[in-house]
Design an enzyme around this catalytic site. Structure first.
Site, PDB file in Angstrom:
ATOM      1  N   SER A  63     -20.551 -13.691   7.951  1.00 53.03           N
ATOM      2  CA  SER A  63     -21.324 -13.879   6.680  1.00 53.03           C
ATOM      3  C   SER A  63     -21.879 -15.407   6.989  1.00 53.03           C
ATOM      4  O   SER A  63     -21.302 -16.427   7.038  1.00 53.03           O
ATOM      5  CB  SER A  63     -20.574 -14.059   5.469  1.00 53.03           C
ATOM      6  OG  SER A  63     -21.113 -14.528   4.419  1.00 53.03           O
ATOM      7  N   GLY A 122     -24.015 -17.921  14.224  1.00 48.73           N
ATOM      8  CA  GLY A 122     -25.189 -18.954  13.536  1.00 48.73           C
ATOM      9  C   GLY A 122     -24.491 -19.946  12.496  1.00 48.73           C
ATOM     10  O   GLY A 122     -23.254 -19.377  12.349  1.00 48.73           O
ATOM     11  N   GLN A 180     -18.868  -8.565   0.873  1.00 43.24           N
ATOM     12  CA  GLN A 180     -20.059  -8.751   0.355  1.00 43.24           C
ATOM     13  C   GLN A 180     -20.869  -7.592   0.662  1.00 43.24           C
ATOM     14  O   GLN A 180     -22.123  -7.495  -0.106  1.00 43.24           O
ATOM     15  CB  GLN A 180     -21.088 -10.230   0.909  1.00 43.24           C
ATOM     16  CG  GLN A 180     -20.246 -11.414   0.393  1.00 43.24           C
ATOM     17  CD  GLN A 180     -21.003 -12.621   1.341  1.00 43.24           C
ATOM     18  OE1 GLN A 180     -20.725 -12.689   2.640  1.00 43.24           O
ATOM     19  NE2 GLN A 180     -21.671 -13.440   0.569  1.00 43.24           N
ATOM     20  N   HIS A 186     -20.187  -7.071  -4.231  1.00 41.87           N
ATOM     21  CA  HIS A 186     -21.543  -6.636  -4.626  1.00 41.87           C
ATOM     22  C   HIS A 186     -21.793  -5.168  -4.938  1.00 41.87           C
ATOM     23  O   HIS A 186     -22.804  -4.728  -5.265  1.00 41.87           O
ATOM     24  CB  HIS A 186     -22.600  -7.118  -3.750  1.00 41.87           C
ATOM     25  CG  HIS A 186     -22.431  -8.686  -3.624  1.00 41.87           C
ATOM     26  ND1 HIS A 186     -22.981  -9.270  -2.379  1.00 41.87           N
ATOM     27  CD2 HIS A 186     -22.458  -9.490  -4.373  1.00 41.87           C
ATOM     28  CE1 HIS A 186     -22.879 -10.498  -2.543  1.00 41.87           C
ATOM     29  NE2 HIS A 186     -22.510 -10.816  -3.724  1.00 41.87           N
TER      30      HIS A 186
END
Length: 296
Positions: free
Chosen positions: A226, A253, A108, A126
């Site tokens: 990601s 996270g 990404q 992207h």
């Protein structure tokens, strides 16, 4: 969601054991793979924005003030991207590709660091920030060339500093952006845009189909760095899940795919991947402090 056996508490060893069961692994990387290279990420551990979201494509193309502001901020932020070097995570993935077990690498990120690390046939989901394209005639330019032109046309902006984003944007406020001279195409005089997918744009169909085919021809999906909060990346995790492919997540996270993953690991990818992707002579050498195992 799966987890490692209690006796395997180290995420590098855990990931290595998980990967051992597959010969063709599709890898998807995000901003967390490049933070150690000095390129900041967008989101915090909860998946929330750390900064203002990226510019919207429609605003960029229809509002001259937004267009000028973007290029002014990009002018300040570009050096951080251009001077970044591949880190241990990029290098580990490039080396692992040589083993033949990495079926395809989809990123990404727009920084091009996977390619500079030696990875082959990378799918830049992207786009690439180091290229610029004309919106009117499709002429293309190296971003470094555009930077030189911006310096010549905007000498008062040279030397300014600001916090940078993963796409080369910069947190530059309190300036009169109407005075900034945005670049124009030397072929037709049209508007220029970095050759990346802005918010509000679609990933080119051929790029999506290439990634889809490679994923469905693989045995498993590994997501590195990601949060998958952007749908263009998350849909590949959903696609893998619907196809019955096992999914492993290595991220700091939460991610949007936590509920469908077979394995979720918390850790620094620059510490975990070099250990997890090597063929160790002594497996005990992998047990260390690369990060924390997330057990739901």
């Amino acid at each position: 969601m799966g987890a490692c056996l209690p006796e395997i508490a180290d995420p590098a060893e855990c990931l290595r054991e998980w990967l051992a069961g597959y010969d063709r692994v599709f890898v998807l990387t995000g901003a967390g793979c490049s933070t150690a290279s000095g390129i900041p990420d967008y989101r915090d551990a909860r998946g929330e924005w750390k900064r203002t979201p990226p510019v919207d494509f429609r605003d960029f193309t229809e509002d001259p003030a937004v267009h000028a502001r973007y290029w002014a901020r990009s002018f300040i932020g570009w050096p951080v991207i251009s001077l970044a070097h591949p880190n241990a995570a990029h290098l580990a993935l490039a080396q692992w590709q040589g083993s033949g077990r990495l079926s395809r690498l989809l990123t990404q990120n727009v920084d091009g660091l996977h390619g500079r690390a030696g990875s082959r046939d990378v799918i830049d989901l992207h786009g690439r920030i180091d290229q610029v394209v004309c919106l009117d005639c499709a002429a293309s330019y190296p971003r470094a060339e555009i930077q030189l032109r911006l310096s010549e046309d905007n000498p008062d902006w040279v030397g300014l500093a600001a916090a940078t984003a993963p796409d080369g944007d910069a947190d530059l406020e309190g300036r009169d952006f109407t005075r900034f001279r945005a670049p124009r195409c030397e072929v037709c005089g049209g508007r220029l845009k970095p050759d990346v997918v802005f918010f509000g744009e679609n990933v080119p169909r051929v790029r999506y189909e290439s990634a889809r085919t490679a994923l469905l021809g693989s045995q498993a999906l590994l997501v590195v760095g990601s949060s998958l909060m952007v749908y263009s990346g998350f849909r590949f995790a959903r696609m893998a899940h619907e196809a019955g492919l096992p999914i492993a997540l290595l991220n700091r996270g939460q991610t949007r795919a936590d509920s469908i993953a077979d394995l979720k690991l918390e850790g620094d990818c620059t510490a975990v991947l070099p250990l997890a992707l090597q063929e160790p002579r002594d497996s005990s050498a992998l047990l260390g402090s690369a990060g924390m195992l997330s057990v739901p």
